[in-house]
Design a protein around this motif. Structure first.
Motif, PDB file in Angstrom:
ATOM      1  N   MET A   1       0.854  -1.178   0.000  1.00 26.62           N
ATOM      2  CA  MET A   1       0.000   0.000   0.000  1.00 26.62           C
ATOM      3  C   MET A   1       0.890   1.228   0.000  1.00 26.62           C
ATOM      4  N   THR A   2       0.544   2.196  -0.824  1.00 28.56           N
ATOM      5  CA  THR A   2       1.326   3.424  -0.950  1.00 28.56           C
ATOM      6  C   THR A   2       0.485   4.586  -0.461  1.00 28.56           C
ATOM      7  N   THR A   3       1.087   5.477   0.303  1.00 24.93           N
ATOM      8  CA  THR A   3       0.370   6.639   0.785  1.00 24.93           C
ATOM      9  C   THR A   3       1.102   7.887   0.342  1.00 24.93           C
ATOM     10  N   ALA A   4       0.380   8.804  -0.278  1.00 23.68           N
ATOM     11  CA  ALA A   4       0.957  10.071  -0.720  1.00 23.68           C
ATOM     12  C   ALA A   4       0.769  11.113   0.379  1.00 23.68           C
ATOM     13  N   THR A   5       1.772  11.961   0.544  1.00 21.41           N
ATOM     14  CA  THR A   5       1.636  13.021   1.530  1.00 21.41           C
ATOM     15  C   THR A   5       1.495  14.386   0.875  1.00 21.41           C
ATOM     16  N   ASP A   6       1.897  14.498  -0.368  1.00 20.36           N
ATOM     17  CA  ASP A   6       1.826  15.752  -1.094  1.00 20.36           C
ATOM     18  C   ASP A   6       1.255  15.457  -2.470  1.00 20.36           C
ATOM     19  N   SER A   7       0.114  16.074  -2.802  1.00 22.65           N
ATOM     20  CA  SER A   7      -0.586  15.744  -4.043  1.00 22.65           C
ATOM     21  C   SER A   7       0.194  16.143  -5.294  1.00 22.65           C
ATOM     22  N   THR A   8       1.247  16.963  -5.145  1.00 20.21           N
ATOM     23  CA  THR A   8       2.019  17.354  -6.323  1.00 20.21           C
ATOM     24  C   THR A   8       3.176  16.398  -6.595  1.00 20.21           C
ATOM     25  N   THR A   9       3.471  15.524  -5.652  1.00 15.22           N
ATOM     26  CA  THR A   9       4.574  14.592  -5.795  1.00 15.22           C
ATOM     27  C   THR A   9       4.083  13.268  -6.342  1.00 15.22           C
ATOM     28  N   PRO A  10       4.680  12.775  -7.431  1.00 13.70           N
ATOM     29  CA  PRO A  10       4.297  11.452  -7.926  1.00 13.70           C
ATOM     30  C   PRO A  10       4.634  10.384  -6.886  1.00 13.70           C
ATOM     31  N   VAL A  11       3.760   9.401  -6.765  1.00 10.62           N
ATOM     32  CA  VAL A  11       3.940   8.331  -5.795  1.00 10.62           C
ATOM     33  C   VAL A  11       4.311   7.047  -6.535  1.00 10.62           C
ATOM     34  N   ARG A  12       5.352   6.377  -6.070  1.00 10.22           N
ATOM     35  CA  ARG A  12       5.746   5.088  -6.647  1.00 10.22           C
ATOM     36  C   ARG A  12       4.646   4.087  -6.318  1.00 10.22           C
ATOM     37  N   VAL A  13       4.106   3.442  -7.360  1.00 10.76           N
ATOM     38  CA  VAL A  13       3.008   2.502  -7.155  1.00 10.76           C
ATOM     39  C   VAL A  13       3.469   1.059  -7.345  1.00 10.76           C
ATOM     40  N   CYS A  14       4.207   0.803  -8.424  1.00 10.68           N
ATOM     41  CA  CYS A  14       4.643  -0.552  -8.730  1.00 10.68           C
ATOM     42  C   CYS A  14       5.692  -0.481  -9.833  1.00 10.68           C
ATOM     43  N   THR A  15       6.143  -1.637 -10.283  1.00 10.64           N
ATOM     44  CA  THR A  15       7.010  -1.685 -11.457  1.00 10.64           C
ATOM     45  C   THR A  15       6.167  -2.119 -12.653  1.00 10.64           C
ATOM     46  N   LEU A  16       6.682  -1.887 -13.847  1.00 12.63           N
ATOM     47  CA  LEU A  16       5.986  -2.349 -15.051  1.00 12.63           C
ATOM     48  C   LEU A  16       5.818  -3.862 -15.019  1.00 12.63           C
ATOM     49  N   GLU A  17       6.780  -4.563 -14.456  1.00 10.36           N
ATOM     50  CA  GLU A  17       6.707  -6.024 -14.368  1.00 10.36           C
ATOM     51  C   GLU A  17       5.551  -6.498 -13.491  1.00 10.36           C
ATOM     52  N   ASP A  18       5.066  -5.636 -12.591  1.00 13.12           N
ATOM     53  CA  ASP A  18       3.931  -5.991 -11.728  1.00 13.12           C
ATOM     54  C   ASP A  18       2.606  -5.964 -12.475  1.00 13.12           C
ATOM     55  N   LEU A  19       2.589  -5.339 -13.656  1.00 11.25           N
ATOM     56  CA  LEU A  19       1.356  -5.192 -14.424  1.00 11.25           C
ATOM     57  C   LEU A  19       1.317  -6.201 -15.560  1.00 11.25           C
ATOM     58  N   GLU A  20       0.118  -6.675 -15.877  1.00  7.84           N
ATOM     59  CA  GLU A  20      -0.083  -7.572 -17.016  1.00  7.84           C
ATOM     60  C   GLU A  20      -0.763  -6.786 -18.130  1.00  7.84           C
ATOM     61  N   VAL A  21      -0.380  -7.060 -19.361  1.00  8.91           N
ATOM     62  CA  VAL A  21      -0.945  -6.345 -20.502  1.00  8.91           C
ATOM     63  C   VAL A  21      -2.461  -6.558 -20.554  1.00  8.91           C
ATOM     64  N   GLU A  22      -3.165  -5.424 -20.619  1.00 13.76           N
ATOM     65  CA  GLU A  22      -4.626  -5.366 -20.732  1.00 13.76           C
ATOM     66  C   GLU A  22      -5.367  -6.065 -19.598  1.00 13.76           C
ATOM     67  N   ARG A  23      -4.741  -6.076 -18.424  1.00 15.40           N
ATOM     68  CA  ARG A  23      -5.371  -6.556 -17.201  1.00 15.40           C
ATOM     69  C   ARG A  23      -5.217  -5.459 -16.165  1.00 15.40           C
ATOM     70  N   GLY A  24      -6.281  -5.121 -15.481  1.00 11.77           N
ATOM     71  CA  GLY A  24      -6.229  -4.050 -14.501  1.00 11.77           C
ATOM     72  C   GLY A  24      -5.620  -4.481 -13.180  1.00 11.77           C
ATOM     73  N   ARG A  25      -5.099  -3.498 -12.467  1.00 11.63           N
ATOM     74  CA  ARG A  25      -4.593  -3.674 -11.106  1.00 11.63           C
ATOM     75  C   ARG A  25      -5.082  -2.489 -10.291  1.00 11.63           C
ATOM     76  N   ALA A  26      -5.412  -2.731  -9.048  1.00  8.72           N
ATOM     77  CA  ALA A  26      -5.868  -1.657  -8.163  1.00  8.72           C
ATOM     78  C   ALA A  26      -4.743  -1.254  -7.214  1.00  8.72           C
ATOM     79  N   ALA A  27      -4.716   0.031  -6.873  1.00  9.27           N
ATOM     80  CA  ALA A  27      -3.762   0.564  -5.904  1.00  9.27           C
ATOM     81  C   ALA A  27      -4.511   1.547  -5.016  1.00  9.27           C
ATOM     82  N   LEU A  28      -4.035   1.724  -3.799  1.00  8.72           N
ATOM     83  CA  LEU A  28      -4.640   2.649  -2.853  1.00  8.72           C
ATOM     84  C   LEU A  28      -3.692   3.813  -2.634  1.00  8.72           C
TER      85      LEU A  28
END
Length: 122
Positions: A1-28
Protein backbone atom coordinates in the motif's frame (compact mmCIF):
# COMPACT_ATOMS: atom_id res chain seq x y z
CA UNK A 1 0.00 0.00 0.00
CA UNK A 2 1.33 3.42 -0.95
CA UNK A 3 0.37 6.64 0.79
CA UNK A 4 0.96 10.07 -0.72
CA UNK A 5 1.64 13.02 1.53
CA UNK A 6 1.83 15.75 -1.09
CA UNK A 7 -0.59 15.74 -4.04
CA UNK A 8 2.02 17.35 -6.32
CA UNK A 9 4.57 14.59 -5.79
CA UNK A 10 4.30 11.45 -7.93
CA UNK A 11 3.94 8.33 -5.79
CA UNK A 12 5.75 5.09 -6.65
CA UNK A 13 3.01 2.50 -7.15
CA UNK A 14 4.64 -0.55 -8.73
CA UNK A 15 7.01 -1.68 -11.46
CA UNK A 16 5.99 -2.35 -15.05
CA UNK A 17 6.71 -6.02 -14.37
CA UNK A 18 3.93 -5.99 -11.73
CA UNK A 19 1.36 -5.19 -14.42
CA UNK A 20 -0.08 -7.57 -17.02
CA UNK A 21 -0.95 -6.35 -20.50
CA UNK A 22 -4.63 -5.37 -20.73
CA UNK A 23 -5.37 -6.56 -17.20
CA UNK A 24 -6.23 -4.05 -14.50
CA UNK A 25 -4.59 -3.67 -11.11
CA UNK A 26 -5.87 -1.66 -8.16
CA UNK A 27 -3.76 0.56 -5.90
CA UNK A 28 -4.64 2.65 -2.85
CA UNK A 29 -3.33 6.24 -2.82
CA UNK A 30 -4.29 8.51 0.08
CA UNK A 31 -7.45 6.49 0.66
CA UNK A 32 -8.46 6.60 -3.03
CA UNK A 33 -8.60 3.43 -5.11
CA UNK A 34 -6.94 3.73 -8.51
CA UNK A 35 -7.21 1.27 -11.41
CA UNK A 36 -4.02 0.90 -13.47
CA UNK A 37 -3.94 -0.56 -16.98
CA UNK A 38 -0.89 -1.55 -19.05
CA UNK A 39 -1.87 -1.39 -22.71
CA UNK A 40 -0.32 -3.52 -25.46
CA UNK A 41 1.68 -0.51 -26.73
CA UNK A 42 3.38 -0.11 -23.31
CA UNK A 43 1.27 2.85 -22.19
CA UNK A 44 0.06 2.81 -18.58
CA UNK A 45 -3.20 4.62 -17.82
CA UNK A 46 -4.90 5.15 -14.47
CA UNK A 47 -8.50 6.00 -13.59
CA UNK A 48 -10.68 5.79 -10.49
CA UNK A 49 -11.42 2.23 -9.46
CA UNK A 50 -14.87 3.32 -8.24
CA UNK A 51 -17.60 2.53 -10.77
CA UNK A 52 -19.86 5.62 -10.74
CA UNK A 53 -22.89 3.55 -11.74
CA UNK A 54 -22.71 0.79 -9.13
CA UNK A 55 -20.69 2.51 -6.40
CA UNK A 56 -18.36 -0.51 -6.21
CA UNK A 57 -14.57 -0.45 -6.54
CA UNK A 58 -14.40 -2.79 -9.54
CA UNK A 59 -13.08 -0.92 -12.59
CA UNK A 60 -9.68 -2.64 -12.30
CA UNK A 61 -11.51 -5.92 -12.97
CA UNK A 62 -13.17 -4.57 -16.11
CA UNK A 63 -12.76 -5.78 -19.67
CA UNK A 64 -10.09 -3.84 -21.59
CA UNK A 65 -10.75 -3.14 -25.26
CA UNK A 66 -10.93 -0.31 -27.76
CA UNK A 67 -13.46 1.69 -29.73
CA UNK A 68 -12.20 3.34 -32.90
CA UNK A 69 -8.61 3.15 -31.66
CA UNK A 70 -9.54 4.57 -28.23
CA UNK A 71 -8.47 2.37 -25.28
CA UNK A 72 -11.49 1.47 -23.14
CA UNK A 73 -12.57 -0.49 -20.10
CA UNK A 74 -16.04 -1.95 -19.60
CA UNK A 75 -17.33 -2.08 -16.05
CA UNK A 76 -17.54 -5.71 -14.94
CA UNK A 77 -20.95 -5.09 -13.33
CA UNK A 78 -23.18 -3.23 -15.77
CA UNK A 79 -20.84 -3.04 -18.80
CA UNK A 80 -20.72 0.75 -19.18
CA UNK A 81 -17.69 1.56 -21.32
CA UNK A 82 -15.17 4.22 -20.34
CA UNK A 83 -12.42 5.91 -22.37
CA UNK A 84 -9.23 5.14 -20.42
CA UNK A 85 -7.55 8.35 -21.64
CA UNK A 86 -10.26 10.80 -20.54
CA UNK A 87 -12.43 8.79 -18.13
CA UNK A 88 -15.51 9.70 -20.18
CA UNK A 89 -18.29 7.11 -20.30
CA UNK A 90 -18.86 6.43 -23.99
CA UNK A 91 -21.61 3.86 -23.57
CA UNK A 92 -24.02 4.29 -20.64
CA UNK A 93 -26.65 1.65 -21.48
CA UNK A 94 -29.43 4.16 -20.85
CA UNK A 95 -28.05 5.60 -17.60
CA UNK A 96 -27.24 9.31 -17.07
CA UNK A 97 -23.69 10.31 -18.12
CA UNK A 98 -20.83 9.80 -15.68
CA UNK A 99 -17.04 9.74 -15.84
CA UNK A 100 -14.03 8.29 -14.10
CA UNK A 101 -11.39 10.63 -12.76
CA UNK A 102 -8.07 10.23 -14.62
CA UNK A 103 -4.84 9.94 -12.65
CA UNK A 104 -1.59 11.23 -14.26
CA UNK A 105 0.98 8.44 -14.73
CA UNK A 106 4.73 8.59 -15.31
CA UNK A 107 7.16 5.75 -15.90
CA UNK A 108 10.81 6.10 -14.96
CA UNK A 109 13.32 3.27 -15.32
CA UNK A 110 10.56 0.63 -15.23
CA UNK A 111 8.82 2.12 -12.18
CA UNK A 112 5.23 3.37 -12.40
CA UNK A 113 4.41 6.62 -10.59
CA UNK A 114 0.95 8.12 -10.15
CA UNK A 115 0.17 11.69 -9.18
CA UNK A 116 -3.06 12.61 -7.43
CA UNK A 117 -5.42 14.54 -9.75
CA UNK A 118 -5.89 18.21 -8.85
CA UNK A 119 -9.57 17.65 -8.00
CA UNK A 120 -8.61 15.12 -5.28
CA UNK A 121 -5.63 16.82 -3.68
CA UNK A 122 -7.16 20.28 -3.32
Amino acid sequence: MTTATDSTTPVRVCTLEDLEVERGRAALLDGQQVALFLLSDGTVLAVDNLDPFSGANVISRGIVGSRGGVPTVASPLHKQIFDLRTGECIETHGKPPAALRVWPVAIDDGVVYVRMPESVGS
